[in-house]
Structure formats: C-alpha cells, structure tokens
Design a protein around this motif. Structure first.
Motif, PDB file in Angstrom:
ATOM      1  N   SER A  15      32.860  56.834  18.336  1.00  0.00           N
ATOM      2  CA  SER A  15      32.857  55.706  19.056  1.00  0.00           C
ATOM      3  C   SER A  15      31.529  55.762  20.200  1.00  0.00           C
ATOM      4  CB  SER A  15      34.205  55.858  19.883  1.00  0.00           C
ATOM      5  OG  SER A  15      35.283  55.729  18.845  1.00  0.00           O
ATOM      6  N   ARG A  16      31.297  56.903  20.781  1.00  0.00           N
ATOM      7  CA  ARG A  16      30.376  56.941  21.730  1.00  0.00           C
ATOM      8  C   ARG A  16      28.870  56.125  20.949  1.00  0.00           C
ATOM      9  NH1 ARG A  16      29.922  62.002  22.964  1.00  0.00           N
ATOM     10  NH2 ARG A  16      31.739  61.709  24.635  1.00  0.00           N
ATOM     11  N   TYR A  17      28.831  56.777  19.855  1.00  0.00           N
ATOM     12  CA  TYR A  17      27.543  56.198  19.074  1.00  0.00           C
ATOM     13  C   TYR A  17      27.604  54.569  18.761  1.00  0.00           C
ATOM     14  CZ  TYR A  17      23.996  56.072  15.477  1.00  0.00           C
ATOM     15  OH  TYR A  17      22.810  55.863  14.710  1.00  0.00           O
ATOM     16  N   ALA A  18      28.728  54.358  18.255  1.00  0.00           N
ATOM     17  CA  ALA A  18      29.029  52.948  18.268  1.00  0.00           C
ATOM     18  C   ALA A  18      28.784  52.216  19.326  1.00  0.00           C
ATOM     19  CB  ALA A  18      30.171  52.593  17.445  1.00  0.00           C
ATOM     20  N   GLU A  19      29.310  52.420  20.372  1.00  0.00           N
ATOM     21  CA  GLU A  19      29.232  51.899  21.638  1.00  0.00           C
ATOM     22  C   GLU A  19      27.888  51.600  22.175  1.00  0.00           C
ATOM     23  OE1 GLU A  19      31.715  54.083  24.277  1.00  0.00           O
ATOM     24  OE2 GLU A  19      33.532  53.226  23.213  1.00  0.00           O
ATOM     25  N   ASN A  20      26.769  52.820  21.984  1.00  0.00           N
ATOM     26  CA  ASN A  20      25.671  52.887  22.533  1.00  0.00           C
ATOM     27  C   ASN A  20      24.792  51.865  21.399  1.00  0.00           C
ATOM     28  OD1 ASN A  20      25.957  54.771  24.671  1.00  0.00           O
ATOM     29  ND2 ASN A  20      25.584  56.513  23.296  1.00  0.00           N
ATOM     30  N   TRP A  21      25.060  51.753  20.166  1.00  0.00           N
ATOM     31  CA  TRP A  21      24.591  51.244  19.466  1.00  0.00           C
ATOM     32  C   TRP A  21      24.479  49.495  19.897  1.00  0.00           C
ATOM     33  CZ3 TRP A  21      24.445  52.278  13.473  1.00  0.00           C
ATOM     34  CH2 TRP A  21      23.562  51.368  12.764  1.00  0.00           C
ATOM     35  N   ALA A  22      26.093  49.255  20.087  1.00  0.00           N
ATOM     36  CA  ALA A  22      26.271  47.907  20.530  1.00  0.00           C
ATOM     37  C   ALA A  22      25.406  47.374  21.762  1.00  0.00           C
ATOM     38  CB  ALA A  22      27.673  47.644  20.566  1.00  0.00           C
TER      39      ALA A  22
END
Length: 169
Positions: A15-22
């Motif tokens: 989730s953290r990775y996806a949020e940072n990517w977004a």
C-alpha cells in the motif's frame, strides 16, 4: 486504462509503495478502498489507513462495485483486490466459480469506464500451506485465478518483499 498491479505478502509495503507511486504521478490521486467493516479490528485498520492519507487524496469507498464512482482524476489506488474478492466471495455464498465470473464482470465494468492509471494492490496468498478448509482452498484458487487475470492485463506488475519492490512485468 493503464493498469499497474502491486502484489506481495501482508505487511510487505504494498500500500505504501502504491500510494507513493500515485503521488509521483498525480497531485490529487484517488484512493478507492474496498474493505468492509467486519469487526472492531477492521474498523481500527480502516481508521488508521484513512488518517495516514492527507488532503491530497480523494478518498472513495466501495466494497463490491468498483465502477460506481466514475472518478475523473488521473490516478486511482485500488486497495485492495484481496478484500474486494473476499466481499464478492461472501456475497456469492462462498462459491468459487460464481465469484470468479462476478469478479471478472465487475472488473470489466471498471476497465470500461476508467481512463485513468489504476494501481491495484492485492496480496499473494498462495505461497504458504494449503488452507485447512475447503472454503479456504476455494478462496486461494479464486484469488490466484483473478490475480493472474489482472496481471495479464497489466502494463506493470511489482512484487513487494520486505518493503522492496521487485519488477515482475
């Protein structure tokens, strides 16, 4: 729609990775949360996740109908496929085959109305012991089949291990 799938074990940093990517792709991404409030622990988890997102985020919730919001922004984090499938599996009376048909139908509805980049987060649940119950085994089968389905559609797939991204596709 540009699809990115981020997968991995629980607490692997998906989730953290996806949020940072977004946030790297958009100044105002949407977060489409799929969890139902199953118990007090889930209510606490949901509250913790919500409080971690600041005013840059458009927060949306939908437990089964992913296409319901018709979001017009640039990027959506869909978190998470595993909880969404759990909701559908429950609604389909734990019928693996019926749930897979329903999931593919609802996924097609989302992809038909969404022109954005979608970063879909889902667990890898089949790397452990076989589930003890038939229902558990059916869910693992369902989940694996659906993750293969969306990974085939995805432009990029990232596997998270101990907070580190491994590019799969």
């Amino acid at each position: 729609m540009k699809l990115i799938v981020v997968t991995g074990a629980q607490k692997s940093g998906k989730s953290r990775y996806a949020e940072n990517w977004a946030l790297a792709l958009s100044a105002r991404p949407a977060y489409l949360a799929t969890s139902r409030v199953w118990d007090d622990d889930f209510a606490e988890r949901i509250a913790r996740h919500k409080s971690a997102r600041d005013e840059r985020w458009i927060n949306l919730e939908q437990d089964t109908d992913l296409a319901a919001h018709g979001f017009d922004g640039e990027v959506i984090v869909l978190d998470c496929i595993t909880l969404w499938l759990t909701n559908l599996f429950t609604d389909c009376n734990y019928n693996r085959d019926a749930t897979l048909i329903e999931a593919k139908k609802r996924w097609a509805e989302l992809t038909a109305v969404t022109a954005q980049t979608v970063i879909a987060v889902g667990n890898e649940i089949g790397w452990s012991l076989h589930a003890e119950t038939q229902m558990g085994r059916h869910f693992v089968d369902l989940h694996g089949s659906f993750m293969q389905h969306i990974a085939a559609e995805a432009e990029e797939v990232v596997l998270m291990v101990a907070g580190l991204p491994l590019k799969v596709k």
